[in-house]
Design a protein around this motif. Sequence first.
Motif, PDB file in Angstrom:
ATOM      1  N   GLU A 167       4.822  -7.928  23.488  1.00 45.07           N
ATOM      2  CA  GLU A 167       5.713  -8.947  22.855  1.00 45.07           C
ATOM      3  C   GLU A 167       5.673 -10.251  23.489  1.00 45.07           C
ATOM      4  N   THR A 221       4.419 -12.152  20.360  1.00 43.64           N
ATOM      5  CA  THR A 221       5.490 -12.587  19.438  1.00 43.64           C
ATOM      6  C   THR A 221       5.789 -13.975  19.398  1.00 43.64           C
ATOM      7  N   ASN A 278      11.418  -8.202  19.885  1.00 39.45           N
ATOM      8  CA  ASN A 278      11.075  -9.358  19.356  1.00 39.45           C
ATOM      9  C   ASN A 278      12.301 -10.052  19.260  1.00 39.45           C
TER      10      ASN A 278
END
Length: 381
Positions: free
Chosen positions: A108, A112, A140
């Motif tokens: 992530e 992300t 996230n």
Amino acid sequence: MTLDIITTEAAFTALEPVWDRLLDSSATHSPFLAWDYVRLWWEHCGNEYRMQIGVVRDERAEVVGIAPFVIGADRGDSRQHLRHLGFMNGLGDVQGERMDILVPAGREAEITPLLASIISKTSGSWDVVRLNKVPEDSPNFPYLLEEMRRAGTTAGVLNQSECRCFDLPPTWDEYEKSKTGNFRRNVKRHWVQLFERHQAEVVRDMDLDERVKHFFALHSMHWPDGVSSFLRPPGNKIHEALIKKWIPEGKVIMPFILIKGQPAGSVYVFCHKNEMLIYQLGWDKQYISLSLGNNAVRAGVMEAIERGFTMADFLPGEYRYKREWSSYARFVSDLECFHRWHPRSVVFRILRAAKRRLAQAQADPVKPAAAENPEPEAESA
């Protein structure tokens, strides 16, 4: 890594081979993000939205992240003129209950922020960002919120919803022993009454068309026409297709309780990874004294235990029966931010603030000020 924004149906369809594989590798377990669910949502609702799907590819051009975003209206009279950036299957009348972007667990921090940058890159096209039902334990979550604060104003959590949960042991008896004596007695008494006095049976292998017909009929007994989006188009069309496709694939559990050969109760359960997500109930009101809702949940839980699931989630919504079955909770949040200067965004925020101030003033009227020099009370004789 590169970021592309997909806006055509052909490019969306090309993601099918990697979509569920990426979902299965993500930290968030959710059938509402599965390819079948999202594709059906787009098929039935997509004419009201524009795709803004973010796709991150690595140096080998392999897809390593997907942000399934669209732009369009959300439900509610006051919001119908605002352009919302939200999840596919996260806006309008048919909305998923656990929503997120698709990123491999553990990556992530790497992927992300790039996916979330779509929020800033598309800011000329939206008035408000509304990301509904994001799990608060999703890795996230902080990256999405940080990008929303960068791209807009008043970013934060608009609503928080509690999802009641409980762990599934290897056997029903072990689960039953983990509960209070009162719960055990009630559940056992209603189950015994159902089978000994009413010759009931639990059926797991009903014809698919019959399942759909009977479940919608049982569910509709508790919701007047037009109240439940599950019962009206396009929700009923989406779930009819899902039930028929996912039951044979083991992705839906839907046992029926029959009384005198007729369907009297059922539960609609999604299965994802090792979790059962209890989505909808339906039962015949003429048998209200038999606690058919709890018995339907029990039938679903027993089947899930037999299949080796280890966790149950009732999804958002606060009801007493959910508290009684559950031992802990996890939370999902609706995230929201507004464009700083788009006219519709500014007008909406002004009107909402005025409405809230008016409601507060009506709830807490100003008390009249006391006189500066009140006359002394008369002394008693």
